[in-house]
Write a protein that holds these residues in place. Structure first.
Motif, PDB file in Angstrom:
ATOM      1  N   GLY A 172       0.750  -1.191  -0.146  1.00 48.37           N
ATOM      2  CA  GLY A 172       0.148   0.071  -0.081  1.00 48.37           C
ATOM      3  C   GLY A 172       0.793   1.287  -0.114  1.00 48.37           C
ATOM      4  N   PHE A 173       1.945   1.347   0.741  1.00 51.55           N
ATOM      5  CA  PHE A 173       2.889   2.294   0.632  1.00 51.55           C
ATOM      6  C   PHE A 173       3.485   2.526  -0.765  1.00 51.55           C
ATOM      7  CE2 PHE A 173       7.099   4.075   0.566  1.00 51.55           C
ATOM      8  CZ  PHE A 173       6.950   5.374   1.095  1.00 51.55           C
ATOM      9  N   GLY A 174       3.964   1.495  -1.218  1.00 49.00           N
ATOM     10  CA  GLY A 174       4.525   1.419  -2.540  1.00 49.00           C
ATOM     11  C   GLY A 174       3.443   2.475  -3.609  1.00 49.00           C
ATOM     12  N   GLN A 175       2.409   1.860  -3.616  1.00 50.14           N
ATOM     13  CA  GLN A 175       1.293   2.157  -4.603  1.00 50.14           C
ATOM     14  C   GLN A 175       0.734   3.628  -4.172  1.00 50.14           C
ATOM     15  OE1 GLN A 175      -3.232   0.674  -4.139  1.00 50.14           O
ATOM     16  NE2 GLN A 175      -2.023  -0.792  -5.655  1.00 50.14           N
ATOM     17  N   SER A 176       0.742   4.029  -3.058  1.00 48.50           N
ATOM     18  CA  SER A 176       0.056   5.292  -2.409  1.00 48.50           C
ATOM     19  C   SER A 176       1.368   6.500  -2.782  1.00 48.50           C
ATOM     20  CB  SER A 176      -0.105   5.324  -1.038  1.00 48.50           C
ATOM     21  OG  SER A 176      -1.235   4.695  -0.544  1.00 48.50           O
ATOM     22  N   ALA A 177       2.565   6.157  -2.457  1.00 48.74           N
ATOM     23  CA  ALA A 177       3.775   7.151  -2.876  1.00 48.74           C
ATOM     24  C   ALA A 177       3.770   7.411  -4.313  1.00 48.74           C
ATOM     25  CB  ALA A 177       4.775   6.414  -2.187  1.00 48.74           C
ATOM     26  N   ALA A 178       3.601   6.268  -5.083  1.00 47.52           N
ATOM     27  CA  ALA A 178       3.654   6.594  -6.500  1.00 47.52           C
ATOM     28  C   ALA A 178       2.381   7.126  -7.070  1.00 47.52           C
ATOM     29  CB  ALA A 178       3.573   5.111  -7.307  1.00 47.52           C
ATOM     30  N   LYS A 179       1.354   6.932  -6.622  1.00 50.82           N
ATOM     31  CA  LYS A 179       0.143   7.829  -6.869  1.00 50.82           C
ATOM     32  C   LYS A 179       0.323   9.373  -6.447  1.00 50.82           C
ATOM     33  CE  LYS A 179      -4.421   8.753  -7.834  1.00 50.82           C
ATOM     34  NZ  LYS A 179      -4.459   9.940  -7.210  1.00 50.82           N
ATOM     35  N   MET A 180       0.985   9.546  -5.181  1.00 50.16           N
ATOM     36  CA  MET A 180       1.137  11.013  -4.813  1.00 50.16           C
ATOM     37  C   MET A 180       1.848  11.784  -5.757  1.00 50.16           C
ATOM     38  SD  MET A 180       1.491  10.372  -0.692  1.00 50.16           S
ATOM     39  CE  MET A 180       1.760  12.026  -0.255  1.00 50.16           C
ATOM     40  N   LEU A 181       2.874  11.083  -6.106  1.00 46.89           N
ATOM     41  CA  LEU A 181       4.008  11.610  -7.122  1.00 46.89           C
ATOM     42  C   LEU A 181       3.170  11.956  -8.600  1.00 46.89           C
ATOM     43  CD1 LEU A 181       7.174   9.469  -6.550  1.00 46.89           C
ATOM     44  CD2 LEU A 181       6.759  11.655  -5.849  1.00 46.89           C
ATOM     45  N   LEU A 182       2.544  11.003  -8.688  1.00 46.44           N
ATOM     46  CA  LEU A 182       1.445  11.217 -10.275  1.00 46.44           C
ATOM     47  C   LEU A 182       0.792  12.455 -10.037  1.00 46.44           C
ATOM     48  CD1 LEU A 182       0.748   7.623 -11.082  1.00 46.44           C
ATOM     49  CD2 LEU A 182       2.576   8.879 -12.079  1.00 46.44           C
ATOM     50  N   LEU A 205       7.959  -3.208  -4.195  1.00 49.37           N
ATOM     51  CA  LEU A 205       8.221  -3.196  -5.652  1.00 49.37           C
ATOM     52  C   LEU A 205       6.849  -3.461  -6.124  1.00 49.37           C
ATOM     53  CD1 LEU A 205       9.971  -3.052  -7.750  1.00 49.37           C
ATOM     54  CD2 LEU A 205      10.600  -5.454  -7.651  1.00 49.37           C
ATOM     55  N   HIS A 206       6.100  -4.320  -5.559  1.00 50.01           N
ATOM     56  CA  HIS A 206       4.804  -4.834  -6.360  1.00 50.01           C
ATOM     57  C   HIS A 206       3.965  -3.662  -6.332  1.00 50.01           C
ATOM     58  CE1 HIS A 206       5.955  -9.344  -5.935  1.00 50.01           C
ATOM     59  NE2 HIS A 206       6.536  -8.694  -6.952  1.00 50.01           N
ATOM     60  N   GLY A 207       3.748  -2.716  -5.060  1.00 53.45           N
ATOM     61  CA  GLY A 207       2.772  -1.904  -4.967  1.00 53.45           C
ATOM     62  C   GLY A 207       3.351  -0.672  -5.873  1.00 53.45           C
ATOM     63  N   PHE A 208       4.693  -0.373  -6.002  1.00 51.05           N
ATOM     64  CA  PHE A 208       4.953   0.608  -7.004  1.00 51.05           C
ATOM     65  C   PHE A 208       4.601   0.357  -8.258  1.00 51.05           C
ATOM     66  CE2 PHE A 208       8.606   2.407  -9.479  1.00 51.05           C
ATOM     67  CZ  PHE A 208       8.602   3.663  -9.028  1.00 51.05           C
ATOM     68  N   MET A 209       5.009  -1.045  -8.723  1.00 45.92           N
ATOM     69  CA  MET A 209       4.918  -1.033  -9.989  1.00 45.92           C
ATOM     70  C   MET A 209       3.370  -1.424 -10.332  1.00 45.92           C
ATOM     71  SD  MET A 209       7.821  -1.460 -11.254  1.00 45.92           S
ATOM     72  CE  MET A 209       7.472  -2.109 -12.967  1.00 45.92           C
ATOM     73  N   SER A 210       2.454  -1.641  -9.473  1.00 42.16           N
ATOM     74  CA  SER A 210       0.953  -1.780  -9.935  1.00 42.16           C
ATOM     75  C   SER A 210       0.462  -0.517 -10.218  1.00 42.16           C
ATOM     76  CB  SER A 210       0.207  -2.182  -8.376  1.00 42.16           C
ATOM     77  OG  SER A 210       0.095  -1.364  -7.501  1.00 42.16           O
ATOM     78  N   CYS A 211       1.211   0.575  -9.597  1.00 46.80           N
ATOM     79  CA  CYS A 211       0.641   2.101 -10.097  1.00 46.80           C
ATOM     80  C   CYS A 211       1.354   2.509 -11.430  1.00 46.80           C
ATOM     81  CB  CYS A 211       1.089   2.856  -9.023  1.00 46.80           C
ATOM     82  SG  CYS A 211       0.117   4.751  -9.206  1.00 46.80           S
ATOM     83  N   SER A 297       5.107  12.866   2.894  1.00 47.60           N
ATOM     84  CA  SER A 297       5.506  11.549   3.740  1.00 47.60           C
ATOM     85  C   SER A 297       4.190  11.003   4.178  1.00 47.60           C
ATOM     86  CB  SER A 297       6.312  11.945   5.099  1.00 47.60           C
ATOM     87  OG  SER A 297       5.649  12.963   5.809  1.00 47.60           O
ATOM     88  N   LEU A 298       4.499   9.499   4.434  1.00 52.22           N
ATOM     89  CA  LEU A 298       3.386   8.662   5.117  1.00 52.22           C
ATOM     90  C   LEU A 298       4.174   7.871   6.141  1.00 52.22           C
ATOM     91  CD1 LEU A 298       2.272   7.159   1.646  1.00 52.22           C
ATOM     92  CD2 LEU A 298       0.897   8.647   3.056  1.00 52.22           C
ATOM     93  N   TYR A 299       3.285   7.661   7.169  1.00 53.36           N
ATOM     94  CA  TYR A 299       3.741   7.232   8.419  1.00 53.36           C
ATOM     95  C   TYR A 299       3.422   5.633   8.637  1.00 53.36           C
ATOM     96  CZ  TYR A 299       4.021   7.535  13.378  1.00 53.36           C
ATOM     97  OH  TYR A 299       4.491   7.467  15.060  1.00 53.36           O
ATOM     98  N   GLU A 300       4.510   5.192   9.378  1.00 54.68           N
ATOM     99  CA  GLU A 300       4.526   3.851   9.802  1.00 54.68           C
ATOM    100  C   GLU A 300       4.575   4.083  11.307  1.00 54.68           C
ATOM    101  OE1 GLU A 300       6.510  -0.511   9.914  1.00 54.68           O
ATOM    102  OE2 GLU A 300       7.391   1.115   8.704  1.00 54.68           O
ATOM    103  N   ASP A 301       3.502   3.341  12.174  1.00 59.69           N
ATOM    104  CA  ASP A 301       3.533   3.473  13.554  1.00 59.69           C
ATOM    105  C   ASP A 301       4.326   2.328  14.336  1.00 59.69           C
ATOM    106  OD1 ASP A 301       3.039   3.819  16.329  1.00 59.69           O
ATOM    107  OD2 ASP A 301       0.915   4.475  15.917  1.00 59.69           O
ATOM    108  N   HIS A 341      -5.487   5.018   1.416  1.00 61.28           N
ATOM    109  CA  HIS A 341      -5.739   3.827   0.328  1.00 61.28           C
ATOM    110  C   HIS A 341      -5.701   4.459  -1.101  1.00 61.28           C
ATOM    111  CE1 HIS A 341      -7.532   1.639   3.623  1.00 61.28           C
ATOM    112  NE2 HIS A 341      -7.952   2.593   4.071  1.00 61.28           N
ATOM    113  N   ALA A 342      -4.624   3.603  -1.733  1.00 61.47           N
ATOM    114  CA  ALA A 342      -4.565   3.896  -3.167  1.00 61.47           C
ATOM    115  C   ALA A 342      -5.031   2.648  -3.872  1.00 61.47           C
ATOM    116  CB  ALA A 342      -2.958   4.470  -3.682  1.00 61.47           C
TER     117      ALA A 342
END
Length: 348
Positions: A172-182, A205-211, A297-301, A341-342
């Motif tokens: 979810g992080f990889g996907q959301s981060a890529a979406k934010m950049l777009l 990697l899979h989250g990033f690539m899915s986006c 930035s996105l946060y991990e608790d 959620h992205a």
């Protein structure tokens, strides 16, 4: 003198006489028995503290077969600021109301981690183990599962055997981060990853690539440095890359240290984050609240992760089955603290 100290050491009988209860009731209260009234437990525990009572762990072990020790095997990696401190804080919070205490063992690599685990199990040095940095085919998980020894991992594996874990939603992080950049207008995205042997490498990697596949933008996967590389190496690599043709204009950086190193390289070259290049960082320490210019930035608790890990381990120690003892932490928005959620369909 030593003999007098031993004789004067407070016991459960001392506490019982002080509060006017039976030794059995005191024992239950010290064990935080939920069937006892909360006020009674609080009184006994307060009196025990005032008297300087501490349990005889050797006697407890002989009587119950338990050590009342939990081992945390902690890698001293540097890519996440305060990783150990925050994890320990969460674990300690959950152990405060129990008879368990935490012993932290350093882990300077998988081989040492395996040695620690085998010795703990063989010599019965603890009642349960927590460890992180899991791999898809993790020999530590297989060993502990076969030994039927209570454990929980910070991270997942791809083994068929079900086991307790708490993990961050790196997909979810990889996907959301890529979406934010777009959304920021980036046309050429790049991501820094952990070493390939770790499971979360593949999730990121899979989250990033899915986006990026959905959007059709140009992208690159950084190969020469990883999340485990030193800050100097990461800084030098980004300086070289941004001096070369066709440099990316959007970066995903899943760690505090890599984020700071990349930002330093960008600004050392006279580039401005948010104007010349967009950056999304996964952070755990809140340090990016004070970085200027601000970056996404996105946060991990990690404190919450420590609490979940401890809850699951205590359940396993008490005999609960593995089923249901799995939890994936959501990606959190730094601004709102809510889950992010992205969806791949949005990455266009």
């Amino acid at each position: 003198m030593a003999e007098n100290l031993v004789k004067s050491r407070p016991t459960q009988r001392t506490i019982a006489d002080k509060v006017g209860m039976s030794v059995g009731a005191v024992s239950r209260a010290l064990a935080n028995d939920p069937m006892m009234a909360k006020d009674t437990r609080a009184l006994v525990q307060k009196t025990a503290k005032e008297l300087g009572y501490s349990p005889d762990r050797a006697a407890q072990r002989l009587r119950t077969g338990r050590t009342h020790v939990i081992n945390l095997i902690l890698p001293p990696h540097e890519e996440i600021l305060g990783f150990g401190t925050q994890l320990i804080r969460g674990i300690s919070t959950r152990l405060e109301s129990t008879n368990y205490h935490l012993v932290v063992l350093p882990d300077f690599g998988t081989e040492q981690s395996v040695e620690h685990i085998e010795r703990i199990v063989q010599d019965k040095l603890a009642d349960g183990i927590i460890f992180s940095r899991t791999m898809p085919n993790d020999s530590r998980i297989r060993f502990l599962s076969e030994a039927e020894f209570p454990f929980v991992t910070h991270g997942r594996s791809e083994l068929a055997t079900q086991h307790p874990f708490v993990d961050f939603d790196n997909f979810g992080f990889g996907q959301s981060a890529a979406k934010m950049l777009l959304d920021r207008g980036s046309k050429h995205l790049s991501i820094l990853l952990p070493p390939k042997e770790f499971t979360f490498h593949h999730h990121l990697l899979h989250g990033f690539m899915s986006c990026v596949h959905k959007s059709g933008v140009e992208f690159e996967i950084i190969k020469d440095v990883t999340l485990d590389s030193g800050a100097d190496q990461i800084h030098a690599w980004f300086q070289t890359r941004f001096n070369a043709p066709n440099a990316p204009d959007g970066l995903v950086l899943p760690g505090d240290v890599s984020g700071l190193a990349a930002l330093a390289a960008i600004q050392d070259l006279g580039l401005i984050p948010g104007r010349d290049i967009n950056v999304v960082v996964k952070h755990t320490s809140r340090v990016f609240d004070f970085v200027r210019p601000k970056v996404d930035s996105l946060y991990e608790d990690l404190s919450a992760a420590g609490e979940h890990l401890t809850d699951f381990l205590l359940k396993r120690i008490s005999g609960e089955p593995n089923a249901g003892l799995q939890f994936i932490q959501p990606v959190l928005s730094t601004q709102t603290g809510t889950a992010v959620h992205a969806e791949p369909k949005l990455c266009t």
